[in-house]
Design a protein around this motif. Structure first.
Motif, PDB file in Angstrom:
ATOM      1  N   GLN A 346       0.689  -8.552  -0.267  1.00 23.06           N
ATOM      2  CA  GLN A 346       2.014  -8.899  -0.735  1.00 23.06           C
ATOM      3  C   GLN A 346       2.007 -10.361  -1.180  1.00 23.06           C
ATOM      4  OE1 GLN A 346       4.917  -7.971   2.336  1.00 23.06           O
ATOM      5  NE2 GLN A 346       3.743  -6.198   3.045  1.00 23.06           N
ATOM      6  N   ASP A 377      -3.068  -8.703  -6.436  1.00 25.58           N
ATOM      7  CA  ASP A 377      -2.658  -7.925  -5.269  1.00 25.58           C
ATOM      8  C   ASP A 377      -2.548  -6.443  -5.606  1.00 25.58           C
ATOM      9  OD1 ASP A 377      -2.576 -10.166  -3.696  1.00 25.58           O
ATOM     10  OD2 ASP A 377      -0.398 -10.366  -3.709  1.00 25.58           O
ATOM     11  N   ASN A 381      -4.553  -3.481  -3.709  1.00 23.35           N
ATOM     12  CA  ASN A 381      -3.820  -2.412  -3.032  1.00 23.35           C
ATOM     13  C   ASN A 381      -4.265  -1.021  -3.473  1.00 23.35           C
ATOM     14  OD1 ASN A 381      -2.117  -3.737  -1.187  1.00 23.35           O
ATOM     15  ND2 ASN A 381      -0.685  -4.305  -2.806  1.00 23.35           N
TER      16      ASN A 381
END
Length: 473
Positions: A346, A377, A381
């Motif tokens: 995050q 990010d 992810n």
């Protein structure tokens, strides 16, 4: 204009939690980057929840598959006695605490890039409070906050009991060794790993099984530790089992089909052959441990306890009388945190979670490796979808579907494949890369496994689609 106030501490990463999850993340980050790290923990020493565990607790999985990437928790020895005889050595709670302390003392702190604040908590305003002195520290984080305590375990010593107790002796398992000599009969409340450990401890200490009552709100499927050894001498059995498992998943249409397929190939086992479990918490037992537990004749299957008094135990589906001079051991704490999955990466923050089922330390090491890459990010992810420990079969299917998706994406990334091949904690990839080109038997077995995995991976969405809305985490 007021002058800016300089922070007391300036670091690249602030890691909250010095349990194995946090240590595994920091260890890989040290290996892959030049980052500076501050680790804080409310406890006085590294090791996380292991510091509060009951004295006879042992790791579910082989010790060689646990810990941080850079240092083995234990050598790959085979136990020569006890219920784990013939299988990879396990580790006790004190051994894990000692290991965590050694990692901090001998690797992290001498690096000059890690600072550890024990007995310290992160406050909501972003400052740190040191417990004994009450001192407040300000900290500047140049890169990210790492919440390695997001999935902190709920432990028996500190959990809040969900049932009423009136005038009976009831203790957490931590106190059993010092209180056992005062009792004639024992009632173990709870069917999870803590309850299992407690029953086995009593049996191994020579307590007559007739003196043990086990209150089991539900029957569970258990992983068979013999099938997940991860050592070269177990290669053929391990990968044959994986082939059978994936082939079973590949032809299944329901969660029950998968459960029975996993039992057929020996991956799962049950306590009572006549009762088909509906629950699964990922507890892992050796076959000898299952046989030992079957010696207990007084197993109460009447739901959850609502009240215990001197005369009777009241459960959701009935009552049973209390035997004279009974010591109750409360093993009802659920170690599984009741928190939702959130994105791992995050803005300004990393939330380590399980991304390889059921391997937390490996997951955290992989997350740290991803953090070391020059990726966004969102890109990170894609290879780190979090999954949760399930409490029933449908929950297991949903978690396993995410697990297989993560594995499939790993297989498509050359960067991750190179890292996995050298990872100490990813024992299966390490085993596959160790196969010699002339070993045709093992290569053929690996080819079968890859084909079976693809069939299972392609079929899993159909099984997920068939599920009712009954998944429990």
């Amino acid at each position: 204009m007021a002058a800016s106030t300089k922070a007391d501490i300036i670091v690249d990463y602030l890691v909250v939690g010095a349990g194995v999850s946090g240590l595994s993340f920091v260890d890989e980050l040290l290996t892959r980057t030049s980052a500076t790290v501050l680790i804080v923990d409310k406890r006085d020493q590294p090791g996380g929840h292991w510091n509060d565990s009951y004295p006879y607790v042992k790791l579910h999985q082989p010790a060689s598959q646990y810990g941080v990437e850079s240092k083995e928790l234990a050598s790959s020895n085979i136990d020569v006695h006890g219920l784990n005889k013939g299988l990879s050595t396990l580790a006790s709670g004190p051994e894990i605490i000692s290991y965590c302390t050694t990692v901090m003392r001998d690797r992290f702190l001498p690096s000059g890039r890690v600072t550890f604040f024990p007995s310290t908590e992160l406050l909501p305003d972003g400052t740190l409070r040191e417990g004994p002195s009450g001192k407040i520290w300000t900290v500047q984080i140049n890169k990210k906050l790492v919440d390695a305590a997001y999935y902190s375990n709920v432990i028996p010593l500190k959990h809040t009991r969900s049932f009423e107790v009136d005038q009976v002796p009831i203790i957490p398992p931590n106190h059993l060794p010092s209180r056992a000599q005062d009792a004639i009969n024992f009632t173990v409340v709870g069917a999870g790993k803590t309850g299992i450990d407690t029953c086995i401890w009593l049996l191994e200490r020579g307590v007559d099984p007739e003196r043990i009552r086990w209150i089991m709100p539900a029957d569970y499927w258990y992983y068979n530790r013999a099938k997940f050894q991860g050592l070269l001498e177990f290669f053929m059995d391990t990968f044959t089992t994986l082939v059978d498992m994936y082939e079973g998943i590949g032809t299944a249409t329901t969660s029950r089909d998968i459960a029975l397929a996993l039992e057929k190939c020996g991956v799962w086992q049950r306590l009572d052959p006549s009762i088909e479990p509906q629950q699964f918490h990922a507890a892992t037992l050796a076959p000898r441990e299952v046989e030992e537990l079957r010696r207990i004749p007084d197993i109460v299957r009447k739901g959850h306890v609502t009240k215990i008094d001197a005369q009777k135990i009241t459960l959701t589906n009935g009552t049973v009388d209390v035997k004279p001079n009974t010591l109750f051991i409360d093993c009802t704490a659920s170690c599984l945190p009741d928190k939702p999955s959130v994105p791992v990466f995050q803005p300004g923050k990393i939330v380590p979670q399980m991304i390889r089922y059921p391997l937390i330390p490996f997951s955290c090491a992989k997350i740290a490796f991803l953090e070391s890459l020059d990726w966004s990010d969102d890109e990170k992810n894609k290879y780190a979808t979090p999954l949760r420990y399930p409490k029933n079969l449908d929950g297991y299917i949903l978690s396993e579907a995410i697990n297989m998706e993560n594995r499939a994406r790993e297989n498509q990334s050359p960067i991750l494949q190179r890292w996995l091949a050298q990872s100490r904690l990813d024992v299966y990839t390490k085993l596959t890369t160790a196969v010699r080109p002339e070993d045709m038997e093992k290569l053929a077995l690996l080819g079968r496994m890859q084909a079976a995995f693809m069939a299972a991976y392609q079929n899993m969405p159909k099984v997920v689609e068939s599920l009712q809305s009954g998944a429990v985490f």
